[in-house]
Design an enzyme around this catalytic site. Structure first.
Site, PDB file in Angstrom:
ATOM      1  N   GLU A  16       0.894  -1.151   0.000  1.00 31.05           N
ATOM      2  CA  GLU A  16       0.000   0.000   0.000  1.00 31.05           C
ATOM      3  C   GLU A  16       0.924   1.189   0.000  1.00 31.05           C
ATOM      4  OE1 GLU A  16      -3.147   1.983   2.966  1.00 31.05           O
ATOM      5  OE2 GLU A  16      -3.241  -0.141   2.605  1.00 31.05           O
ATOM      6  N   CYS A  64      -5.496   2.563   7.393  1.00 32.95           N
ATOM      7  CA  CYS A  64      -4.986   1.520   6.507  1.00 32.95           C
ATOM      8  C   CYS A  64      -6.048   0.497   6.166  1.00 32.95           C
ATOM      9  CB  CYS A  64      -3.813   0.820   7.166  1.00 32.95           C
ATOM     10  SG  CYS A  64      -3.047  -0.372   6.070  1.00 32.95           S
ATOM     11  N   CYS A  67      -3.708  -3.677   7.123  1.00 28.34           N
ATOM     12  CA  CYS A  67      -3.808  -4.168   8.502  1.00 28.34           C
ATOM     13  C   CYS A  67      -5.133  -3.621   9.018  1.00 28.34           C
ATOM     14  CB  CYS A  67      -2.640  -3.657   9.336  1.00 28.34           C
ATOM     15  SG  CYS A  67      -2.446  -1.882   9.306  1.00 28.34           S
ATOM     16  N   HIS A  71      -5.576  -0.629  13.790  1.00 24.31           N
ATOM     17  CA  HIS A  71      -5.729   0.740  14.296  1.00 24.31           C
ATOM     18  C   HIS A  71      -7.029   0.882  15.091  1.00 24.31           C
ATOM     19  CE1 HIS A  71      -2.140   2.193  12.322  1.00 24.31           C
ATOM     20  NE2 HIS A  71      -2.493   1.476  11.266  1.00 24.31           N
ATOM     21  N   ARG A 507       3.013  -5.685  10.954  1.00 16.33           N
ATOM     22  CA  ARG A 507       4.314  -5.114  10.619  1.00 16.33           C
ATOM     23  C   ARG A 507       5.111  -4.668  11.830  1.00 16.33           C
ATOM     24  NH1 ARG A 507       0.655  -5.101   7.620  1.00 16.33           N
ATOM     25  NH2 ARG A 507       0.790  -5.653   5.430  1.00 16.33           N
ATOM     26  N   SER A 530       5.394   0.812  10.462  1.00 12.54           N
ATOM     27  CA  SER A 530       6.160   1.196   9.277  1.00 12.54           C
ATOM     28  C   SER A 530       6.846   2.546   9.463  1.00 12.54           C
ATOM     29  CB  SER A 530       5.288   1.192   8.017  1.00 12.54           C
ATOM     30  OG  SER A 530       4.943  -0.150   7.692  1.00 12.54           O
ATOM     31  N   CYS A 575       4.173  -0.597   4.686  1.00 11.58           N
ATOM     32  CA  CYS A 575       2.857  -0.026   4.430  1.00 11.58           C
ATOM     33  C   CYS A 575       2.933   1.458   4.753  1.00 11.58           C
ATOM     34  CB  CYS A 575       1.778  -0.671   5.260  1.00 11.58           C
ATOM     35  SG  CYS A 575       0.232   0.157   4.920  1.00 11.58           S
ATOM     36  N   CYS A 578      -0.112   3.408   6.558  1.00  8.69           N
ATOM     37  CA  CYS A 578      -0.005   3.347   8.015  1.00  8.69           C
ATOM     38  C   CYS A 578       1.026   4.327   8.533  1.00  8.69           C
ATOM     39  CB  CYS A 578       0.440   1.952   8.455  1.00  8.69           C
ATOM     40  SG  CYS A 578      -0.903   0.797   8.601  1.00  8.69           S
TER      41      CYS A 578
HETATM   42 NI1  NFE Z   1      -1.045  -0.414   6.690  1.00  5.80          NI
HETATM   43 FE1  NFE Z   1       0.082  -1.341   9.507  1.00  5.80          FE
HETATM   44  C1  NFE Z   1       0.554  -3.016  10.065  1.00  5.80           C
HETATM   45  C2  NFE Z   1       0.024  -0.655  11.102  1.00  5.80           C
HETATM   46  S1  NFE Z   1       2.042  -0.712   9.068  1.00  5.80           S
HETATM   47  S2  NFE Z   1      -0.296  -2.106   7.462  1.00  5.80           S
HETATM   48  O1  NFE Z   1       0.808  -4.069  10.271  1.00  5.80           O
HETATM   49  O2  NFE Z   1      -0.095  -0.151  12.050  1.00  5.80           O
HETATM   50  O3  NFE Z   1       2.886  -0.066   9.829  1.00  5.80           O
END
Ligand code: NFE
Ligand code: MG
Length: 596
Positions: A16, A64, A67, A71, A507, A530, A575, A578
């Site tokens: 992404e 995101c 994942c 969040h 991640r 990330s 990602c 994110c």
């Molecule tokens: Ni958009 Fe995420 C994960 C988060 S990336 S994928 O796993 O938080 O850092």
């Protein structure tokens, strides 16, 4: 004549992504310096201010779509942590914790399989070579490494025919733009065909396993959450479902988990374990055999951080976590350092190389409770021909722990598990190293990072059964509680409170920091996996994890086809949605790989 050249990959696709990598190489293509830039900003931290903390998860979750739930979890936990700090004894019902564990672990296993086959495999697997394979040889190979039922010569012939038709019609579609035929591809044609077949199988498998999220959270992506538990009311009746059945409990009844749903969850857990055991794990080892040189490349920082997750006695009992919390420094597995979340010298974010300005000056780091996010930087920004790496060059901040850059993610978690004496993790790591005949130092590499993700999937898929059994036992014993309604009403909250919602996202370690004044969000800071890995250099010039990994032992065979950069960056499963979560209105997307 120039002695160095700059290779620009922007965007790095199959993620992404709004990620730009610039690598400075010598004339032989050896990477001397690497720079990672997030080229997008979406402002979610900014739009959360002033809102009801109980709604924050629904906004934060839109950070995101990969994942998809993490969040949401981190956000509700941040509010719950604030309540727990303010109200002694504040806790969640055990079933809520078990259901969250199942949803989190399912996210990891799903995401890791998808990453391996759909985002990372084509760095290692040559689709065009697969078309030249003998389906009988592919069948023999597949049967020699696994009991997976789909392994007959006819099955592989079918896959080959399907993909050949795409290629002949010029419709490579999902396989367009690969560096097919690049000399860095090392798999024999039958291994390429086997991996390609499993790429397609993993697509079908995904469609099934997302049902777990839909059952517990109403949908996927972006399942629902609620501060104080999970929004799924459990029904002991077979098919009682959505809507106002006899067990309707107000707004919480967004979904009802009935006995048919729970049987489906059991089926998903079985499908996850089977796919990991019979396909993902054997494929990882089979492919790794041909790429052992990548066990000595992409070593990275050597510092690893895990917040830990998957509690069995409540989020606040960190000793009860299935994935432990801690920091490893300089690859020293004999010592796991504790993390103090409230010490404002420990976790800090720097913006010296990010397109932001701190009110008190950019040399300082800010603890997230006092974090600042403002689109207040007016200097040079994208579009650019070349990053000005002496100045600011990313929309990502640079998170640091005690001033040090950290790698987060599956490798960090597996190492902390091993360092803390987790038996299964140690056995799996030892067995993988033995099978591949590699030393322990191989873990600290591009290959090690990718393998750790596979091993972690095995560990988590297995663990899911235990949480499910416990959930069923609780239900049978009559405990149907999934939500703590007490303190739902902000009038029961103190005027000022703050908390941090931590979790392990696929991640890596994820933290949402919330400050609440008079029932409204006054500050919200997401410090995301990330961002730890992909962030730029800090005030002291220390690189982030991607940058450090690329600076270790990479020589590009052909800088016009920088597959080596893709391999190492993809080993982190980047990602950028994110990592930045703030879009640049003037940003021009550069869609070409450029070599200067
Ligand atoms: Ni958009 Fe995420 C994960 C988060 S990336 S994928 O796993 O938080 O850092
Ligand atoms: Mg942030």
């Amino acid at each position: 004549m120039a002695t160095t050249q700059r290779v620009v990959v922007d965007p790095i696709t199959r993620i992404e992504g709004h990620l730009r990598i610039e690598a400075e190489t010598d004339v032989d293509g050896r990477i001397l310096k690497a720079y990672s830039a997030g080229t997008m900003v979406r402002g979610i931290e900014i739009i959360l201010r002033g809102r009801d903390p109980r709604d924050a998860w629904a906004f934060a979750q839109r950070i995101c779509g990969v994942c998809t739930l993490v969040h949401g979890v981190a956000s509700v936990r941040s509010v719950e942590d604030a309540l727990h700090r303010a109200i002694p004894g504040y806790a969640l019902p055990p079933n809520a914790e078990l259901i969250r564990n199942l949803m989190i672990a399912a996210q990891h296993v799903h995401d890791h399989v998808m990453h391996f086959y759909h985002l990372h495999a084509l760095d290692w697997v040559d689709v065009v070579s697969a078309l030249k394979a003998d389906p009988r040889a592919a069948s023999t190979l597949a049967q020699s490494i696994s009991d997976y039922s789909r392994s007959s010569p006819g099955y592989f012939a079918d896959v080959q025919r399907k993909v050949k038709t795409f290629v002949e019609q010029g419709q490579l579609g999902i396989f367009a733009n690969g560096y097919w035929g690049h000399p860095a591809y090392k798999l024999p044609p039958e291994a390429n065909l086997m991996a390609l077949a499993h790429y397609l199988d993993a697509l079908a498998w995904q469609r099934e396993v997302v049902k777990l999220h839909a059952i517990f959270g109403g949908r996927n992506p972006h399942p629902n959450f609620v501060v104080g538990g999970v929004p799924s009311a459990i029904s002991v009746f077979p098919t009682e479902g959505r809507g106002k059945g006899p067990h309707y409990r107000g707004g919480q009844d967004a979904t009802a988990v009935n006995m048919v749903g729970l049987q489906t969850v059991q089926t998903v857990i079985r499908q996850m374990r089977e796919f990991v055991d019979q396909v993902y794990l054997p494929d990882t080892l089979a492919i790794a055999r041909y790429y052992k040189d990548w066990a000595g490349r992409g070593e990275g920082l050597g510092n690893f951080l895990s917040f830990g997750d998957l509690p069995s006695k409540g989020f606040w009992d960190t000793d009860s976590y299935f994935i432990p919390r801690g920091v490893i420094l300089d690859r020293d597995l004999t010592r796991v350092h504790p993390i103090d979340l409230d010490d404002d010298k420990e976790i800090q974010e720097f913006v010296s190389h990010s397109w932001y300005r701190y009110e008190g000056g950019d040399a300082q780091g800010l603890h997230p409770f006092k974090g600042e996010t403002a689109l207040n930087y007016t200097g040079p920004k994208p579009p650019y021909e070349q990053l000005d790496v002496a100045q600011k060059y990313s929309w990502m901040k640079s998170p640091r722990w005690k001033g040090k850059s950290m790698e987060v993610g599956p490798l960090a978690r597996v190492l902390v598990m091993v360092a803390k004496g987790d038996k299964q993790a140690k056995e799996l790591v030892d067995r993988a190293l033995k099978t591949l005949d590699l030393p322990v130092t191989a873990l600290y590499s591009t290959l090690g990072r990718t393998a750790a993700r596979t091993l972690e999937s095995k560990i988590l898929a297995d663990a899911m059964q235990g949480w499910f059994d416990q959930l069923m036992a609780n239900i049978k014993a009559g405990d149907l509680r999934t939500f703590n309604e007490k303190y739902w009403d902000p009038s029961t909250w103190p005027a000022h409170m703050q908390g941090v919602g931590l979790m392990e996202a696929p991640r890596g370690g994820l933290a949402h920091w919330i400050v609440v004044d008079d029932g409204r969000i006054s500050n919200y800071q997401a410090v995301v996996p990330s961002t730890w890995n992909a962030g730029p250099r800090d005030a002291a010039g220390q690189p982030g994890a991607y940058e450090a990994a690329l600076q270790h032992n990479h020589t590009m065979l052909d800088p016009k086809q920088p597959i080596e950069i893709l391999r190492t960056i993809h080993s982190f499963d980047p990602c950028i949605a994110c990592a930045v979560h703030v879009v640049d209105p003037d940003g021009e997307e550069l869609v070409q790989v450029k070599v200067k």
